[in-house]
Write a protein that holds these residues in place. Structure first.
Motif, PDB file in Angstrom:
ATOM      1  N   CYS A  58      16.669  33.003  39.038  1.00 41.22           N
ATOM      2  CA  CYS A  58      16.867  33.250  37.614  1.00 41.22           C
ATOM      3  C   CYS A  58      18.270  33.749  37.354  1.00 41.22           C
ATOM      4  CB  CYS A  58      15.834  34.245  37.075  1.00 41.22           C
ATOM      5  SG  CYS A  58      16.034  35.948  37.655  1.00 41.22           S
ATOM      6  N   GLN A  77      16.056  30.654  33.093  1.00 45.06           N
ATOM      7  CA  GLN A  77      16.866  31.664  32.434  1.00 45.06           C
ATOM      8  C   GLN A  77      15.990  32.845  32.049  1.00 45.06           C
ATOM      9  OE1 GLN A  77      16.882  32.851  29.060  1.00 45.06           O
ATOM     10  NE2 GLN A  77      18.695  34.133  29.403  1.00 45.06           N
ATOM     11  N   CYS A  78      16.489  34.046  32.254  1.00 46.91           N
ATOM     12  CA  CYS A  78      15.778  35.227  31.744  1.00 46.91           C
ATOM     13  C   CYS A  78      16.725  36.410  31.697  1.00 46.91           C
ATOM     14  CB  CYS A  78      14.541  35.552  32.584  1.00 46.91           C
ATOM     15  SG  CYS A  78      14.868  36.511  34.059  1.00 46.91           S
ATOM     16  N   ASP A  79      16.329  37.397  30.930  1.00 46.48           N
ATOM     17  CA  ASP A  79      17.036  38.679  30.831  1.00 46.48           C
ATOM     18  C   ASP A  79      16.238  39.679  31.646  1.00 46.48           C
ATOM     19  OD1 ASP A  79      18.175  41.078  30.200  1.00 46.48           O
ATOM     20  OD2 ASP A  79      17.948  40.881  28.016  1.00 46.48           O
ATOM     21  N   SER A 106      10.799  39.511  29.973  1.00 45.84           N
ATOM     22  CA  SER A 106      10.675  38.058  29.880  1.00 45.84           C
ATOM     23  C   SER A 106      10.395  37.404  31.223  1.00 45.84           C
ATOM     24  CB  SER A 106      11.949  37.458  29.269  1.00 45.84           C
ATOM     25  OG  SER A 106      13.081  37.721  30.081  1.00 45.84           O
ATOM     26  N   ILE A 107      10.790  38.040  32.318  1.00 49.79           N
ATOM     27  CA  ILE A 107      10.576  37.445  33.631  1.00 49.79           C
ATOM     28  C   ILE A 107       9.096  37.317  33.972  1.00 49.79           C
ATOM     29  CG2 ILE A 107      10.685  39.608  34.962  1.00 49.79           C
ATOM     30  CD1 ILE A 107      12.374  37.914  37.028  1.00 49.79           C
ATOM     31  N   THR A 160       7.185  34.028  33.703  1.00 47.02           N
ATOM     32  CA  THR A 160       7.318  33.012  34.751  1.00 47.02           C
ATOM     33  C   THR A 160       6.739  33.470  36.080  1.00 47.02           C
ATOM     34  OG1 THR A 160       9.334  32.181  33.688  1.00 47.02           O
ATOM     35  CG2 THR A 160       8.986  31.558  35.990  1.00 47.02           C
TER      36      THR A 160
END
Length: 272
Positions: free
Chosen positions: A112, A137-139, A144-145, A148
């Motif tokens: 990521c 993509q993540c912050d 947000s991770i 996934t």
């Protein structure tokens, strides 16, 4: 000739602060980044990394062929049961693709990055195969991770020169998020910039945002860690410290007549 890194030396304490180093650090305080600009840099952090990869594409960072030497756990166990590896801040794949090329097939790899453009470069690589690697993509400072990757599903996390690019106020939440992702007994492998590294001393007046936190000309930022601080960040999230050292290396570029010492923090932190 490109930079070479030689003389890997493990130290248990900070480098000594010389008068020359102290003078350079004091000069940085003559003009500090304004609060308005600091807030804008935080707001534009993702945009600035996307622009970085737009300018440099896959040319800036060299493949990290040293990671297996430094973190022997990455060599894997080649049994039937694959482990799950997460690389936080994968960039364009300079660590994960050497792993795949060396046929370390004992992993399913999550990769990521904050920059969607970097992730796009990872996906364009001819070795990209979603049966082996999933890039997204993540912050990492948000939750947000977890959309996934499930909590307690990762065996190994690598975070190489990533935390330093994040605002210091968010270090704790990053460590907590990574702790949640790891299985019990899982390991986080960390390398980042150490206090008084050459890169810190080279910053001029007008680049300092806060103590040990700086902005580069392109708007990306960099923090420099002490040993105690790195230890505290991960311990406060629940990790047990397996290793937490300074690594001294020399950067040599014969073509440009460069021979300087570098200081990195290197750690291994375990989820009990």
């Amino acid at each position: 000739m490109e930079d070479e890194f030689v003389n890997n030396l493990v130290l248990k304490e900070h480098p000594k602060l010389t008068k020359e180093m102290q003078d350079k650090l004091e000069k940085q305080n003559s003009r500090i980044v304004s609060d308005f600009k600091a807030q804008k840099l935080e707001k534009d952090a993702q945009k600035n990394w996307d622009l970085f990869y737009k300018r440099n594409e896959t040319r800036f960072f060299k493949d990290r062929l040293w990671t297996i030497r430094e973190f022997k756990e990455l060599a894997g166990s080649f049994d039937d049961q694959k482990k799950v590896l997460l690389e936080v801040g994968c960039g364009v794949g300079n660590m994960v693709y050497p792993l795949i090329e060396e046929k370390h097939n004992s992993y399913f790899i999550y990769a990521c990055d904050f920059s969607q453009r970097a992730v796009d470069f990872v996906k364009k690589n001819e070795l990209y195969d979603e049966s082996k690697i999933k890039a997204f993509q993540c912050d990492i400072t948000s939750e947000s991770i977890f959309a996934t990757i499930k909590e307690e599903s990762v065996d190994i996390i690598t975070m190489i020169f990533v935390l330093s690019a994040i605002h210091p106020e968010k270090f704790k939440v990053v460590a907590e998020n990574l702790f949640k992702l790891l299985k019990k007994g899982g390991i986080l492998m960390f390398r980042d910039y150490g206090l008084y590294d050459m890169a810190q001393l080279r910053f001029k007046s007008g680049n300092k945002i806060a103590e040990n936190f700086y902005v580069r000309q392109d708007g990306t930022r960099s923090y420099f860690f002490s040993l105690d601080e790195a230890k505290s960040i991960f311990e406060s999230a629940g990790f047990e410290v397996d290793q937490n050292n300074f690594i001294q290396r020399r950067t040599i570029n014969k073509k440009e007549d460069v021979d300087v010492k570098r200081w990195f923090i290197q750690g291994k932190y375990i989820k009990p």
